[in-house]
Design a protein around this motif. Structure first.
Motif, short mmCIF file in Angstrom:
data_model
loop_
_atom_site.label_atom_id
_atom_site.label_comp_id
_atom_site.label_asym_id
_atom_site.label_seq_id
_atom_site.Cartn_x
_atom_site.Cartn_y
_atom_site.Cartn_z
N TYR A 218 0.48 12.41 -9.28
CA TYR A 218 1.80 11.63 -9.24
C TYR A 218 2.74 13.13 -9.34
O TYR A 218 4.01 12.29 -8.21
CB TYR A 218 1.72 10.68 -10.15
CG TYR A 218 2.86 9.94 -10.00
CD1 TYR A 218 3.60 8.56 -9.20
CD2 TYR A 218 4.81 10.49 -10.41
CE1 TYR A 218 4.74 7.69 -8.64
CE2 TYR A 218 5.63 9.76 -10.29
CZ TYR A 218 5.70 8.53 -9.33
OH TYR A 218 7.03 7.56 -9.06
N VAL A 219 2.90 13.73 -10.10
CA VAL A 219 4.00 14.94 -9.64
C VAL A 219 4.21 15.55 -8.17
O VAL A 219 5.35 15.82 -7.46
CB VAL A 219 4.67 15.67 -10.92
CG1 VAL A 219 4.98 17.18 -10.73
CG2 VAL A 219 4.35 15.38 -12.06
N LEU B 178 6.14 15.38 -2.81
CA LEU B 178 6.54 16.07 -1.37
C LEU B 178 6.33 14.57 -0.62
O LEU B 178 6.82 14.14 0.67
CB LEU B 178 4.42 15.47 -1.24
CG LEU B 178 3.69 17.02 -1.22
CD1 LEU B 178 1.86 16.81 -0.72
CD2 LEU B 178 4.22 17.99 -0.78
N GLY B 179 7.39 13.47 -1.65
CA GLY B 179 7.81 12.14 -0.58
C GLY B 179 7.01 11.60 -0.34
O GLY B 179 7.36 10.82 0.98
N TRP B 180 5.95 11.56 -0.72
CA TRP B 180 4.95 10.76 0.00
C TRP B 180 4.97 8.75 -1.20
O TRP B 180 3.97 8.72 -0.69
CB TRP B 180 3.20 10.90 -0.42
CG TRP B 180 2.95 12.18 0.36
CD1 TRP B 180 3.88 12.17 1.26
CD2 TRP B 180 1.81 12.97 0.47
NE1 TRP B 180 3.23 13.28 2.79
CE2 TRP B 180 2.11 13.52 1.46
CE3 TRP B 180 0.60 12.53 -0.13
CZ2 TRP B 180 1.24 14.58 2.40
CZ3 TRP B 180 -0.03 14.05 0.32
CH2 TRP B 180 -0.23 14.17 1.45
N TYR C 70 1.64 5.18 2.34
CA TYR C 70 0.13 5.00 1.74
C TYR C 70 -0.53 6.00 2.15
O TYR C 70 -2.03 6.19 1.61
CB TYR C 70 -0.74 4.45 3.11
CG TYR C 70 -0.44 2.26 2.94
CD1 TYR C 70 0.02 1.98 1.85
CD2 TYR C 70 0.09 1.86 3.84
CE1 TYR C 70 0.11 0.52 1.67
CE2 TYR C 70 0.13 0.85 4.61
CZ TYR C 70 0.31 0.26 3.19
OH TYR C 70 0.64 -1.31 3.82
N ASN C 71 -0.05 7.29 1.99
CA ASN C 71 -0.31 8.82 2.03
C ASN C 71 -1.41 8.93 0.95
O ASN C 71 -2.35 9.69 0.22
CB ASN C 71 0.72 9.46 2.70
CG ASN C 71 1.08 10.00 3.64
OD1 ASN C 71 0.76 8.88 4.12
ND2 ASN C 71 2.23 10.01 3.71
N PRO C 72 -0.80 8.68 -0.65
CA PRO C 72 -1.43 9.10 -1.88
C PRO C 72 -2.86 8.58 -1.88
O PRO C 72 -3.62 9.11 -1.96
CB PRO C 72 -0.23 8.84 -2.91
CG PRO C 72 0.67 9.11 -1.91
CD PRO C 72 0.72 8.95 -0.94
N LEU C 73 -2.80 7.23 -1.42
CA LEU C 73 -4.00 6.88 -1.08
C LEU C 73 -4.38 6.78 -0.49
O LEU C 73 -6.17 6.77 -0.34
CB LEU C 73 -3.88 4.78 -1.48
CG LEU C 73 -2.37 4.93 -2.14
CD1 LEU C 73 -2.38 2.44 -1.92
CD2 LEU C 73 -3.07 4.83 -3.60
N THR C 74 -4.65 7.31 1.03
CA THR C 74 -5.93 7.82 2.13
C THR C 74 -5.90 9.04 2.31
O THR C 74 -6.90 9.14 2.20
CB THR C 74 -4.77 6.80 3.23
OG1 THR C 74 -3.24 7.62 3.74
CG2 THR C 74 -4.69 5.47 3.56
N LEU C 75 -4.65 10.22 2.00
CA LEU C 75 -4.79 11.79 2.82
C LEU C 75 -5.89 11.97 2.10
O LEU C 75 -6.84 12.98 2.41
CB LEU C 75 -3.15 12.25 3.49
CG LEU C 75 -2.67 11.03 4.40
CD1 LEU C 75 -1.26 12.35 4.14
CD2 LEU C 75 -3.17 11.46 5.53
N PRO C 76 -5.47 11.71 0.81
CA PRO C 76 -6.78 12.49 -0.19
C PRO C 76 -8.30 12.55 0.39
O PRO C 76 -9.30 13.26 -0.23
CB PRO C 76 -6.38 12.41 -1.36
CG PRO C 76 -4.96 11.91 -1.62
CD PRO C 76 -4.78 11.12 0.31
N ALA C 77 -8.26 11.02 1.08
CA ALA C 77 -9.88 10.98 0.92
C ALA C 77 -10.35 11.78 2.71
O ALA C 77 -11.34 12.73 2.48
CB ALA C 77 -10.08 9.71 1.67
N PHE C 78 -9.34 12.47 2.99
CA PHE C 78 -9.84 13.23 4.37
C PHE C 78 -9.63 14.57 4.53
O PHE C 78 -10.12 15.71 5.35
CB PHE C 78 -9.14 12.88 5.09
CG PHE C 78 -8.07 11.86 6.37
CD1 PHE C 78 -9.09 11.74 6.92
CD2 PHE C 78 -7.64 10.17 5.99
CE1 PHE C 78 -9.23 10.20 7.82
CE2 PHE C 78 -8.26 9.65 6.66
CZ PHE C 78 -8.77 9.31 7.79
#
Length: 278
Positions: free
Chosen positions: A128-129, A134-136, A140-148
């Motif tokens: 979360y920190v 990063l301003g996310w 939806y970036n924290p929910l989707t981008l880590p998967a990529f």
């Protein structure tokens, strides 16, 4: 004991256990068709005295001009991106561990297995920190981008075991024909991984669609809420909980899960049963 008696006992206990497991869903379905005053008046009953279809109409209207269909679209978008990202990144990493030799491979694989045993709550605050800096947050970036970029350790391990069962002679033949390393992955390994890819896609869909903690932490705007957060809006401990619409939309939110399982069950069983076989 005669064969017919054993068969009767087996089917009786199987059906009984199945009914116990399905009872919460059947109760939710029945309660979604009951008037508000009847939901807990005769809670154990699965047969409504009167069918109240208005619960579905009221539940679909949503809150503050945001229909439940918007929550559905939000969940569909997040789930689709996570499934695509998981399939892409996890298959690449699994191919690297299963087929390539590189420095610190064994150490990195041990670290990979260690993350499987690491509780999600341990990394919750650091993540979360990081995403806040990063301003996310509220995107939806924290929910989707880590998967990529990270994939899933469990899915990577599952794919590694499947790839190890593919004969290396196929790789050698592809090299003789002038195929590059990525070409081997794309043209040889990936097509043979269809059962495992289907299994990963189904599990990733289930876990993302049902996720409540992630959207709860990172999303603040009701326009971005997923289905899980949309259902929470029906429950208000400080005032009145709309049980009828809540149960109605709970049933609606289960439809994609049932549909995916109904049509892709054979791929799920095939992918699990063939993983690791040589």
């Amino acid at each position: 004991m005669k064969k017919s008696t054993r068969s009767f006992v087996f089917h009786f206990f199987t059906i009984s256990i199945g009914f116990v497991m399905l009872y919460p869903i059947l109760w939710t379905l029945a309660s979604s068709l009951k008037p508000e005053s009847e939901v807990f008046k005769n809670a154990a009953s699965l047969i409504p005295n009167a069918l109240e279809w208005g619960n579905y109409v009221q539940g679909w209207k949503g809150f503050g001009g945001i229909t439940f269909g918007s929550f559905f679209l939000n969940s569909g978008l997040v789930t689709l991106l996570v499934v695509i990202g998981t399939l892409f990144s996890s298959s690449l990493v699994a191919f690297g561990f299963a087929r390539l030799d590189f420095k610190f491979k064994r150490v990195l694989f041990i670290c990979l297995l260690g993350t499987i045993m690491l509780p999600t709550q341990v990394t919750l605050i650091p993540q979360y920190v990081l995403f806040h800096n990063l301003g996310w947050v509220n995107t939806y970036n924290p929910l989707t981008l880590p998967a990529f970029f990270g994939g899933s350790a469990f899915f990577i391990f599952l794919m590694i075991q499947f790839i190890k069962g593919i004969p290396r002679e196929l790789d050698e033949a592809a090299v003789i024909d002038g195929c590059s390393t990525f070409g081997i992955f794309y043209r040889i390994i990936l097509p043979l991984m269809k059962p495992t890819l289907a299994t990963v896609a189904i599990f990733s869909f289930y876990w993302t669609w049902d996720d409540f903690m992630g959207p709860l932490i990172y999303l603040n705007d009701p326009n971005l809420f997923t289905v899980s957060l949309g259902l929470r809006l029906f429950s208000d401990p400080s005032s009145v909980t709309e049980w009828g619409p809540l149960f109605a939309m709970s049933i609606v939110s289960l439809l994609p899960v049932f549909i995916i399982f109904l049509f892709f069950q054979k791929y799920l069983v095939e992918g699990i049963s063939t993983t690791g076989l040589k």
